[in-house]
Design a protein around this motif. Structure first.
Motif, mmCIF file in Angstrom:
data_model
loop_
_atom_site.group_PDB
_atom_site.id
_atom_site.type_symbol
_atom_site.label_atom_id
_atom_site.label_comp_id
_atom_site.label_asym_id
_atom_site.label_seq_id
_atom_site.Cartn_x
_atom_site.Cartn_y
_atom_site.Cartn_z
ATOM 1 N N VAL A 131 1.079 -1.109 0.008
ATOM 2 C CA VAL A 131 0.035 0.087 0.269
ATOM 3 C C VAL A 131 1.240 1.356 0.272
ATOM 4 O O VAL A 131 1.835 1.776 0.414
ATOM 5 N N TRP A 132 0.858 2.189 -1.002
ATOM 6 C CA TRP A 132 1.264 3.632 -0.779
ATOM 7 C C TRP A 132 1.617 3.943 0.647
ATOM 8 O O TRP A 132 -0.709 4.216 0.622
ATOM 9 N N SER A 188 10.177 10.067 -1.437
ATOM 10 C CA SER A 188 8.830 8.647 -0.838
ATOM 11 C C SER A 188 8.567 7.445 -1.333
ATOM 12 O O SER A 188 8.596 6.373 -0.679
ATOM 13 N N GLY A 189 8.308 7.808 -2.857
ATOM 14 C CA GLY A 189 7.853 6.640 -3.617
ATOM 15 C C GLY A 189 9.287 6.017 -3.990
ATOM 16 O O GLY A 189 8.629 4.996 -4.342
ATOM 17 N N PRO A 201 6.812 -6.028 -13.457
ATOM 18 C CA PRO A 201 5.383 -5.519 -12.574
ATOM 19 C C PRO A 201 5.828 -5.035 -11.299
ATOM 20 O O PRO A 201 6.245 -5.808 -10.409
ATOM 21 N N MET A 202 5.990 -3.765 -10.615
ATOM 22 C CA MET A 202 7.002 -3.455 -9.369
ATOM 23 C C MET A 202 5.260 -3.074 -8.280
ATOM 24 O O MET A 202 3.990 -3.525 -8.879
ATOM 25 N N PRO A 203 6.029 -4.011 -7.096
ATOM 26 C CA PRO A 203 4.310 -3.407 -6.683
ATOM 27 C C PRO A 203 4.128 -2.050 -6.816
ATOM 28 O O PRO A 203 5.011 -0.897 -6.196
ATOM 29 N N GLY A 204 2.370 -1.702 -6.153
ATOM 30 C CA GLY A 204 2.058 -0.789 -6.424
ATOM 31 C C GLY A 204 1.625 -0.154 -7.815
ATOM 32 O O GLY A 204 1.030 1.274 -8.134
ATOM 33 N N ILE A 205 2.464 -0.828 -8.712
ATOM 34 C CA ILE A 205 2.500 -0.225 -9.798
ATOM 35 C C ILE A 205 1.611 -1.109 -11.098
ATOM 36 O O ILE A 205 2.022 -2.187 -11.380
ATOM 37 N N ASP A 206 0.164 -0.804 -11.553
ATOM 38 C CA ASP A 206 -0.506 -1.897 -12.227
ATOM 39 C C ASP A 206 0.144 -1.439 -13.911
ATOM 40 O O ASP A 206 -0.460 -0.741 -15.095
ATOM 41 N N LEU A 207 0.973 -2.289 -14.443
ATOM 42 C CA LEU A 207 2.005 -1.812 -15.686
ATOM 43 C C LEU A 207 1.415 -2.542 -16.754
ATOM 44 O O LEU A 207 1.201 -4.054 -16.570
ATOM 45 N N ILE A 209 -3.269 4.866 -13.600
ATOM 46 C CA ILE A 209 -3.419 5.629 -13.578
ATOM 47 C C ILE A 209 -5.087 5.809 -12.670
ATOM 48 O O ILE A 209 -5.093 6.487 -11.589
ATOM 49 N N ALA A 210 -5.719 4.884 -12.879
ATOM 50 C CA ALA A 210 -6.902 4.972 -12.208
ATOM 51 C C ALA A 210 -7.030 3.596 -11.731
ATOM 52 O O ALA A 210 -6.662 2.413 -12.764
ATOM 53 N N PRO A 211 -8.382 2.872 -10.953
ATOM 54 C CA PRO A 211 -8.787 3.864 -8.902
ATOM 55 C C PRO A 211 -7.773 4.417 -8.744
ATOM 56 O O PRO A 211 -8.064 5.898 -8.578
ATOM 57 N N GLN A 212 -6.169 5.094 -8.540
ATOM 58 C CA GLN A 212 -5.848 5.885 -7.676
ATOM 59 C C GLN A 212 -4.273 5.959 -8.546
ATOM 60 O O GLN A 212 -3.218 4.811 -9.070
#
Length: 546
Positions: free
Chosen positions: A13-14, A218-219, A365-371, A392-395
């Motif tokens: 979780v970011w 922080s990203g 793809p890295m955690p937190g990235i929907d690639l 870039i959606a939903p977040q």
């Protein structure tokens, strides 16, 4: 898909605090936990060595922030940073973040006109530069109405150089910052507030200003923790120019988020033998280098070298050829784990320790990235070539740039519906691994075939006569365009028509025959960016007479 990799993705979780300042929330925190915790181990080519703890980085950054404040630099002002690997680069970057200024790093190789363009485009009020650039900057300073202050940094840690006289209008970095107070009230910056301005070049026009916010720092937790595999007792070496965004990835945010120390070799140039010797001289545990670096490394007698404490290696900047990965693994026992991202992002995809790497692949793809690889309608593709895109959606994920400052049309072109387009092309296989094809404008269309330059370059590199290669399109009256290879020969090999035919036949046997280079030109060197990326655009423009 491995269970450990899937667990990472499912649990990640970011963290999105409303207020964030890397100096206060990361560096000062490590300093408070242990004032003796090593942050930097530094040396140069003339025998100077130094170390800095997180507490010392914090203190020095407060002094530099006070110096900048005293000469009128305010929160939101842009400070142009034109330094090599002097300790001042880390101090001044931290100072800028601490006070809420916008830090704009650039390479010391910039020309006077390059510097003028950057100062004026960013409306920079201050420049902190290597002393060698003073004359260059003075030559254009009158053309830069926003520039109010200039600070010069000695190239080494030698006191006599730091005390040498300067031209009028310049401040001594070492003297002026040492005299400043070590107490500074950190700016309570918003996570979305501007923090960094990177100039990134495209195929046409002037470099664009890529703006990152404070949460960008922080990203890079995914860069440091999941790709670089860093822990607080690691010593990480990233061999890249400080003017390149890769330095933000692996020479600053990624390691320090994890509490790892950074190894720095401040050299005037790159010597592969000298660099390789560092692994036996210092307890370097992790290493990051551009593909160009590894290609030069594997031409050295690796089998006879001692790699000391080295346990993990990564590569980034452009795809790394499988042949190079194999040679390095034979000598070190370590796989070079490719990673993929951009100036505009944190790491997006990589061969992290949680997955089994496939040589030549960009990884997963890295955690937190929907690639994904998508088509022109935004549909996901598997097994077909398409555009590499980030959902870039939903977040919107952390680490994605805010904008190209002053260029809304270019910013808008990067987005297609709910996707951010990286500008690269790839294929994703059934197991979820990404395979790089090329930049969207690098793909060659010959007689109806789409040919990615990377595959042809990798095939050529497997031939013992080839040290480096770059592949671009070349005009052809019958096929529209054909594959042309620019080849740098390995030592002991001579250019000839016989060798051209041999290389062409070799490519036909390694990859699909239609991809072979119908034109081959032997060159002494390939044009490259300061970060070591091959400038195919320059070769392509040369071919097409642009």
């Amino acid at each position: 898909m491995s269970s450990s990799y899937q667990q990472l993705r499912d649990s990640f979780v970011w963290q999105r605090p409303a207020q964030f300042n890397f100096a206060r929330d990361v560096i000062d925190v490590w300093a408070a936990k242990d004032p003796q915790h090593l942050a930097i181990q530094w040396l140069d080519d003339v025998g100077n060595q130094a170390t800095m703890t997180f507490a010392e980085v914090a203190q020095r950054s407060c002094q530099v922030a006070n110096l900048l404040t005293s000469i009128g630099v305010a929160r939101g002002d842009t400070v142009l940073l034109l330094l090599g690997r002097q300790l001042a680069w880390w101090e001044a970057t931290t100072a800028g973040l601490r006070m809420g200024a916008v830090v704009s790093p650039g390479t010391t190789q910039l020309s006077a006109s390059d510097i003028r363009y950057r100062i004026n485009a960013a409306k920079a009020s201050c420049v902190i530069a290597d002393r060698a650039l003073c004359e260059r900057i003075d030559a254009i300073a009158a053309d830069c109405p926003t520039l109010r202050s200039k600070i010069a940094v000695a190239n080494s840690n030698q006191p006599q150089q730091a005390a040498a006289p300067l031209a009028d209008g310049w401040l001594h970095y070492e003297q002026a910052s040492a005299a400043a107070s070590t107490a500074f009230a950190c700016a309570d910056t918003a996570g979305e507030e501007d923090a960094l301005c990177y100039f990134t070049s495209g195929t046409t026009g002037y470099p664009k200003m890529c703006i990152h916010n404070h949460l960008y720092g922080s990203g890079h937790i995914t860069t440091g923790k999941y790709w670089l595999d860093l822990k607080p007792d690691d010593l990480h070496w990233n061999l890249s120019d400080t003017g390149w965004a890769k330095a933000a990835w692996s020479s600053y945010f990624g390691p320090w988020l994890c509490g790892a120390a950074i190894f720095v070799h401040h050299a005037n140039g790159f010597d592969p033998a000298q660099s390789l010797a560092m692994f036996s001289r210092f307890p370097i545990t992790t290493f990051c280098g551009a593909p160009t670096i590894y290609r030069m490394f594997v031409l050295q007698p690796l089998q006879s070298l001692d790699f000391g404490a080295l346990r993990h290696c990564v590569g980034a900047g452009e795809p790394l050829n499988p042949e190079v990965i194999s040679v390095w693994q034979q000598a070190t026992g370590l796989v070079i784990r490719d990673g993929y991202g951009q100036t505009e992002s944190v790491i997006l995809c990589g061969n992290m320790p949680a997955i089994e790497p496939k040589f030549g692949s960009m990884g997963k793809p890295m955690p937190g990235i929907d690639l994904a690889v998508i088509d022109s309608q935004g549909n996901r593709l598997v097994g077909e070539e398409g555009d590499i895109a980030v959902a870039i959606a939903p977040q919107r994920p952390l680490g994605l740039f805010k904008e190209y400052r002053g260029e809304p049309e270019k910013t808008a072109k990067c987005f297609r519906g709910d996707w951010y387009l990286t500008g690269d092309r790839a294929i994703v296989d059934e197991e979820g691994y990404f395979w790089f094809v090329g930049r969207s404008d690098d793909v060659i269309l010959s007689s109806g075939y789409r040919i990615g330059p990377f595959e042809v370059e990798s095939a050529l590199l497997e031939h013992p006569a080839v040290a480096e290669s770059a592949v671009v399109s070349s005009p052809d009256p019958d096929r529209g365009e054909v594959v042309k290879a620019f080849v740098v020969l390995a030592a002991g090999h001579t250019a000839s028509e016989t060798l051209v035919a041999e290389l062409q036949d070799h490519v036909k046997t390694v990859t699909a025959p239609y991809k072979y280079p119908r034109k081959v030109e032997f060159v002494e060197a390939l044009p490259k960016t300061v970060s070591g990326k091959i400038r195919r655009v320059e070769l392509r423009q040369q071919e097409w007479g642009q």
